[in-house]
Design an enzyme around this catalytic site. Structure first.
Site, PDB file in Angstrom:
ATOM      1  N   HIS A  60       0.814  -1.226   0.000  1.00 16.98           N
ATOM      2  CA  HIS A  60       0.000   0.000   0.000  1.00 16.98           C
ATOM      3  C   HIS A  60       0.841   1.266   0.000  1.00 16.98           C
ATOM      4  O   HIS A  60       0.286   2.345   0.190  1.00 16.98           O
ATOM      5  CB  HIS A  60      -0.903   0.049   1.232  1.00 16.98           C
ATOM      6  CG  HIS A  60      -1.935  -1.013   1.288  1.00 16.98           C
ATOM      7  ND1 HIS A  60      -3.213  -0.833   0.821  1.00 16.98           N
ATOM      8  CD2 HIS A  60      -1.880  -2.279   1.735  1.00 16.98           C
ATOM      9  CE1 HIS A  60      -3.905  -1.949   1.006  1.00 16.98           C
ATOM     10  NE2 HIS A  60      -3.116  -2.842   1.555  1.00 16.98           N
ATOM     11  N   LYS A  83      -8.717  13.558   5.132  1.00 13.83           N
ATOM     12  CA  LYS A  83      -7.817  12.399   5.067  1.00 13.83           C
ATOM     13  C   LYS A  83      -6.786  12.583   6.168  1.00 13.83           C
ATOM     14  O   LYS A  83      -6.736  13.647   6.788  1.00 13.83           O
ATOM     15  CB  LYS A  83      -7.128  12.323   3.704  1.00 13.83           C
ATOM     16  CG  LYS A  83      -6.554  13.677   3.232  1.00 13.83           C
ATOM     17  CD  LYS A  83      -5.938  13.595   1.848  1.00 13.83           C
ATOM     18  CE  LYS A  83      -6.913  13.707   0.706  1.00 13.83           C
ATOM     19  NZ  LYS A  83      -6.998  12.496  -0.109  1.00 13.83           N
ATOM     20  N   ARG A  84      -5.961  11.559   6.442  1.00 12.06           N
ATOM     21  CA  ARG A  84      -4.923  11.753   7.433  1.00 12.06           C
ATOM     22  C   ARG A  84      -4.029  12.925   7.062  1.00 12.06           C
ATOM     23  O   ARG A  84      -3.858  13.236   5.890  1.00 12.06           O
ATOM     24  CB  ARG A  84      -4.079  10.480   7.561  1.00 12.06           C
ATOM     25  CG  ARG A  84      -4.726   9.431   8.416  1.00 12.06           C
ATOM     26  CD  ARG A  84      -5.053   9.940   9.824  1.00 12.06           C
ATOM     27  NE  ARG A  84      -3.850  10.054  10.613  1.00 12.06           N
ATOM     28  CZ  ARG A  84      -3.354   9.103  11.392  1.00 12.06           C
ATOM     29  NH1 ARG A  84      -4.005   7.959  11.526  1.00 12.06           N
ATOM     30  NH2 ARG A  84      -2.243   9.280  12.064  1.00 12.06           N
ATOM     31  N   LYS A  88       0.390  14.428   1.337  1.00 12.61           N
ATOM     32  CA  LYS A  88      -0.984  14.712   0.897  1.00 12.61           C
ATOM     33  C   LYS A  88      -1.198  16.215   0.682  1.00 12.61           C
ATOM     34  O   LYS A  88      -2.186  16.640   0.122  1.00 12.61           O
ATOM     35  CB  LYS A  88      -1.984  14.172   1.910  1.00 12.61           C
ATOM     36  CG  LYS A  88      -1.941  12.639   2.050  1.00 12.61           C
ATOM     37  CD  LYS A  88      -2.941  12.150   3.080  1.00 12.61           C
ATOM     38  CE  LYS A  88      -2.824  10.668   3.391  1.00 12.61           C
ATOM     39  NZ  LYS A  88      -3.431   9.807   2.359  1.00 12.61           N
ATOM     40  N   THR A 105      -8.743   6.336  -1.595  1.00 14.71           N
ATOM     41  CA  THR A 105     -10.061   5.725  -1.732  1.00 14.71           C
ATOM     42  C   THR A 105     -11.142   6.772  -1.446  1.00 14.71           C
ATOM     43  O   THR A 105     -12.260   6.659  -1.937  1.00 14.71           O
ATOM     44  CB  THR A 105     -10.230   4.533  -0.767  1.00 14.71           C
ATOM     45  OG1 THR A 105      -9.697   4.902   0.515  1.00 14.71           O
ATOM     46  CG2 THR A 105      -9.499   3.313  -1.284  1.00 14.71           C
ATOM     47  N   LYS A 110     -15.009   7.765  -3.216  1.00 15.43           N
ATOM     48  CA  LYS A 110     -16.266   8.035  -2.497  1.00 15.43           C
ATOM     49  C   LYS A 110     -16.835   9.384  -2.929  1.00 15.43           C
ATOM     50  O   LYS A 110     -18.032   9.534  -3.169  1.00 15.43           O
ATOM     51  CB  LYS A 110     -16.024   8.016  -0.983  1.00 15.43           C
ATOM     52  CG  LYS A 110     -15.542   6.667  -0.467  1.00 15.43           C
ATOM     53  CD  LYS A 110     -14.969   6.737   0.957  1.00 15.43           C
ATOM     54  CE  LYS A 110     -14.192   5.465   1.275  1.00 15.43           C
ATOM     55  NZ  LYS A 110     -13.364   5.578   2.494  1.00 15.43           N
TER      56      LYS A 110
HETATM   57  C1  26Q Z   1       3.849   1.072  10.404  1.00 12.02           C
HETATM   58  C2  26Q Z   1       4.836   0.855  11.361  1.00 12.02           C
HETATM   59  C3  26Q Z   1       4.695   1.330  12.663  1.00 12.02           C
HETATM   60  C4  26Q Z   1       3.531   2.015  13.003  1.00 12.02           C
HETATM   61  C5  26Q Z   1       2.549   2.232  12.061  1.00 12.02           C
HETATM   62  C6  26Q Z   1       2.699   1.766  10.762  1.00 12.02           C
HETATM   63  C7  26Q Z   1       1.651   2.021   9.731  1.00 12.02           C
HETATM   64  C8  26Q Z   1       0.303   1.983  10.045  1.00 12.02           C
HETATM   65  C9  26Q Z   1      -0.654   2.244   9.080  1.00 12.02           C
HETATM   66  C10 26Q Z   1       2.021   2.317   8.440  1.00 12.02           C
HETATM   67  C11 26Q Z   1       1.046   2.581   7.458  1.00 12.02           C
HETATM   68  C12 26Q Z   1      -0.305   2.552   7.789  1.00 12.02           C
HETATM   69  C13 26Q Z   1      -1.361   2.841   6.819  1.00 12.02           C
HETATM   70  C14 26Q Z   1      -1.172   3.008   5.521  1.00 12.02           C
HETATM   71  C15 26Q Z   1      -2.268   3.378   4.613  1.00 12.02           C
HETATM   72  O1  26Q Z   1      -3.375   3.682   5.028  1.00 12.02           O
HETATM   73  N1  26Q Z   1      -2.009   3.388   3.296  1.00 12.02           N
HETATM   74  C16 26Q Z   1      -3.035   3.783   2.316  1.00 12.02           C
HETATM   75  O2  26Q Z   1      -3.676   2.609   1.851  1.00 12.02           O
HETATM   76  C17 26Q Z   1      -4.795   2.942   1.051  1.00 12.02           C
HETATM   77  C18 26Q Z   1      -5.508   1.655   0.692  1.00 12.02           C
HETATM   78  O3  26Q Z   1      -4.775   0.946  -0.253  1.00 12.02           O
HETATM   79  C19 26Q Z   1      -4.369   3.729  -0.176  1.00 12.02           C
HETATM   80  O4  26Q Z   1      -5.525   4.131  -0.868  1.00 12.02           O
HETATM   81  C20 26Q Z   1      -3.555   4.956   0.212  1.00 12.02           C
HETATM   82  O5  26Q Z   1      -3.054   5.596  -0.938  1.00 12.02           O
HETATM   83  C21 26Q Z   1      -2.421   4.542   1.147  1.00 12.02           C
HETATM   84  O6  26Q Z   1      -1.737   5.694   1.613  1.00 12.02           O
END
Ligand code: 26Q
Length: 764
Positions: free
Chosen positions: A314, A498-499, A504, A605, A609
């Protein structure tokens, strides 16, 4: 017994009351019981293989409306409540929102479970039952603060199963208790499950803030969800969490396999595991361990696991790719270390190129490259949008693509249109029923029939009036929940939710706000009032992200207090943006901000929406925006900015220290840009905020600007001004809305899941 009768009966037995006498909270619990009963009565789907979708996050959001819809009783229940003077939406306000995810990746997992069940496929989710989920965001003095976010009540969607496994940690075994959430499928008559593991004795709620004694394991294993960017200290606990999830999950799989009558040697024939990013990657060595413990040879165990596991990537942000010190794993689950070494040795023997090694670095300081383990020992590797998969193949994972071209495939993300259109925008859904027939609800591709109404003025009018109604509704809720501040429903609603992340580029959106502010102060008024709405949580340790929130909140105050600007420009930022807020804001949006630096957003995503709900995208050619642009055509989207190839080239030069690379100063010096950036030091703004924070942001923008906001800001302003001007031709705009909704069927997660099943899972 029909649904209405049963609901009356439940209210009687529980409270001795008629429905009309029940409080909204009592009605919520009665409906919770009703939906749980109906879901429990549904059979699980069957197939040759069963899927387990492993994910550290399932951002399911509130479930009541969604489950009523999936069970086919939404209208009936809604009417029953109306008949006795109650409203489903008031009842739904009683439901706490589980925030078991950070953002896109977690919400995607929730949409996928919804679609897997709707397609009648056998597939369960496997994750963790975080007690607090992602923190609750509060704003004080224009800064973000974090609070715990409890969601579990005595009665909830969680169903105790009595199933338990022991997870063998180095410090001793910990019992993993299995709780399930039912996932009824729309139209399919079946129900799957979301399996969430929990510790036996969860820690007491924290006294203050979201900090806690991280040394108090195991009580805290399932306390919190880690934010997507967290400090060093937290990282070890995250490895504990991950191992807890995958060890219990792997044991569950082997138990269910045995119950279906198969031995561990047949794992790959009957089970598929989808690894949602690298967070569950330890399932690979854990399964090898469990299979060898059950008598398989190392060769046979590795072969079975490699037939079972598939990996989804991702992200292409290098800093987000998980590389755990082997020493962490040694500390958490030392039994995995020899297995990881063996997997690494086998990979190195077959592919000596150190770039594809699992263990990297000198002895004693080795890092385990989780994605590399997934690619060597998984049978499928997929990206989440066409551009993203292309970038994986051509740059980030090029060396792997050379070795395993057949493993790579693209699965463009999708969203469940049940939650993101049927539930959140019932008026638009009803219009679609009239225009294209209700079949679009099962077969979203049929939305394209809406194109037949391109010249139908009555339908175009209707689209505009539905949008107005949704804007008024969002304004009312906003006023209610956010200290009485009103939005102007007549204004253009421009939304970025979004986050918060530098890539972003919320900071670029803020620069546009400054640009408009300065124009209005100079007497140059926009063609109509503009309302800019933000919603974003910043990871608690992400300093620059917090500075950007501070900037937005200071701009909001500045504009709010300026009678000259206030009628023309309005900035709003919702506190604690979550799934519930998304459901209110997305249907009310005119312009959807999707402005990441090209090549950095894997898919997005939210963009899908917004599109389905008739918002027009203002975006870079990044992630799935590229596919949106192809589907709607250039008249129905506003694209701008540097393309991904150019950006990738600039990044390469920057990383190699080569000229020209990206030099923000060159763009800062441009006459249209400098005043916007320098406004961060304007006394009127600084007086409202924290001088140091604004200064740090200013310095970062002109010296680093890691995600190149200044590179694109002029093109962005031009494109955005064009969109705001075009909004004035109401008929032309309504046509853009129509085309966006008509072309959004492709982004149904039902389509995405059908492709996963066809190409990867082969469940039935
Ligand atoms: C990793 C290590 C330690 C702590 C936290 C994390 C961590 C947690 C969550 C790293 C990444 C995430 C989340 C990533 C994420 O939401 N990615 C998004 O995924 C979506 C679904 O595929 C995409 O549409 C987005 O583009 C992408 O940013």
């Amino acid at each position: 017994m029909d649904v209405k009768t049963r609901l009356h009966e439940i209210a009687h037995v529980r409270y001795g009351l008629e429905l009309s006498q029940c409080s909204d909270s009592q009605l919520y619990h009665a409906l919770l019981q009703l939906t749980q009963e109906l879901s429990a009565a549904r059979p699980a789907p069957e197939g040759a293989r069963k899927l387990y979708y492993f994910s550290a996050e399932f951002l399911i959001g509130k479930l009541l409306s969604n489950n009523l819809l999936a069970l086919g009783i939404f209208d009936e229940v809604s009417q029953a409540l109306t008949q006795c003077g109650k409203s489903l939406s008031a009842v739904e306000d009683m439901e706490p929102e589980p925030s078991l995810g950070n953002g896109g990746l977690g919400r995607l997992a929730a949409c996928f479970l919804d679609s897997i069940a709707a397609l009648g496929l056998p597939g369960d989710g496997v994750g963790l039952n975080y007690h607090y989920g992602l923190f609750k965001q509060e704003f004080h003095l224009s800064h973000q603060f974090e609070q715990p976010n409890p969601w579990i009540e005595d009665e909830s969607w969680l169903i105790p199963t009595g199933v338990e496994f022991e997870v063998p940690f180095a410090f001793g075994p910990v019992k993993a208790k299995l709780l399930d959430i039912a996932v009824p499928g729309a139209h399919s008559g079946v129900a799957n499950r979301l399996h969430l593991f929990d510790v036996e004795n969860p820690a007491a709620p924290p006294a203050d803030g979201i900090d806690f004694d991280k040394s108090d394991l195991p009580a805290h294993l399932t306390s919190f969800l880690y934010p997507d960017d967290s400090d060093e200290e937290g990282r070890l606990l995250r490895v504990y969490q991950q191992y807890f999830m995958v060890s219990a999950g792997a044991q569950l799989i082997l138990k269910e396999l045995a119950e279906r009558g198969y031995g561990p040697e047949a794992l790959g024939d009957h089970v598929a595991i989808q690894i949602n990013d690298t967070h569950p990657s330890m399932v690979i060595p854990e399964l090898v361990r469990l299979l060898t413990a059950r008598g398989l040879s190392m060769d046979a165990a590795v072969a079975q696991v490699s037939k079972t596991c598939a990996y989804t990537n991702h992200t292409i942000l290098a800093e987000a790719l998980e590389k755990w010190p082997l020493a962490f794993i040694e500390k958490v689950a030392p039994q995995l270390v020899p297995i990881i070494r063996e997997l690494d040795a086998r990979a190195k023997a077959a592919h000596p190129d150190p770039k594809v090694a699992i263990l990297q670095g000198e002895a004693g300081k080795e890092l385990v490259h989780m994605a590399h383990m997934d690619i060597h020992y998984g049978y499928s590797v997929n990206g989440v949008a066409a551009l993203h998969t292309d970038i994986l193949k051509s740059s980030e994972l090029r060396h792997f693509y050379d070795i395993y071209p057949a493993k790579f495939n693209n699965k463009t993300n999708g969203v469940t249109l049940r939650r993101w259109l049927e539930v959140c925008n019932p008026q638009l859904a009803a219009l679609l029923d009239e225009c294209v027939g209700p079949e679009w609800r099962r077969d979203p591709a049929r939305l394209s029939k809406l194109m037949d109404y391109y010249n139908d003025s009555a339908v175009l009018e209707k689209l505009l009036s539905i949008k107005s109604a949704n804007k008024r509704f969002a304004s009312d809720v906003f006023a209610r929940d956010q200290y009485g501040i009103r939005l102007d429903p007549e204004a253009v609603f421009d939304i970025q939710v979004k986050r918060l992340h530098e890539y972003k580029r919320q900071q670029m959106n803020a620069l546009y706000v400054i640009h408009k502010y300065l124009e209005i102060k100079a007497g140059q008024l926009p063609p109509r009032p503009i309302t800019v709405i933000f919603g974003a949580k910043a990871a608690p340790a992400y300093v620059m992200a917090k500075h950007i929130i501070h900037l937005i909140l200071c701009l909001r105050r500045l504009i709010e207090s300026d009678p000259q600007v206030r009628p023309w420009l309005h900035v709003a930022m919702v506190e604690n943006y979550n799934v519930t807020w998304a459901e209110r804001l997305i249907p009310a949006c005119d312009i959807s901000e999707q402005i990441s630096l090209a090549s950095k957003e894997a898919s997005g995503t939210g963009n899908m929406k917004f599109m389905a709900n008739g918002a027009v995208t203002l975006g870079t050619l990044d992630g799935a925006n590229v596919e949106i642009a192809e589907l709607v055509g250039p008249d129905n989207i506003y694209t701008f900015g540097a393309g991904s190839n150019y950006v990738i080239e600039l990044v390469k030069q920057r990383d190699a220290g080569l000229k020209p690379g990206y030099q923000p100063d060159v763009y800062y010096q441009r006459p249209a840009v400098k005043p916007l950036v320098d406004f961060l030091g304007d006394p009127a703004l600084v007086a409202l905020g924290d001088r140091e924070a604004l200064k740090a942001l200013w310095t970062d923008l002109i010296t680093k600007d890691w995600f190149m906001a200044l590179l694109d800001v002029e093109a962005y302003i031009a494109a955005r001004d064009r969109a705001v001007a075009d909004y004035g031709d109401r008929t032309a705009w309504a046509r853009k809305m129509l085309v966006n909704t008509a072309r959004s069927g492709y982004f149904s997660s039902d389509r995405t899941i059908a492709e996963y099943n066809r190409d990867i899972w082969r469940l039935k």
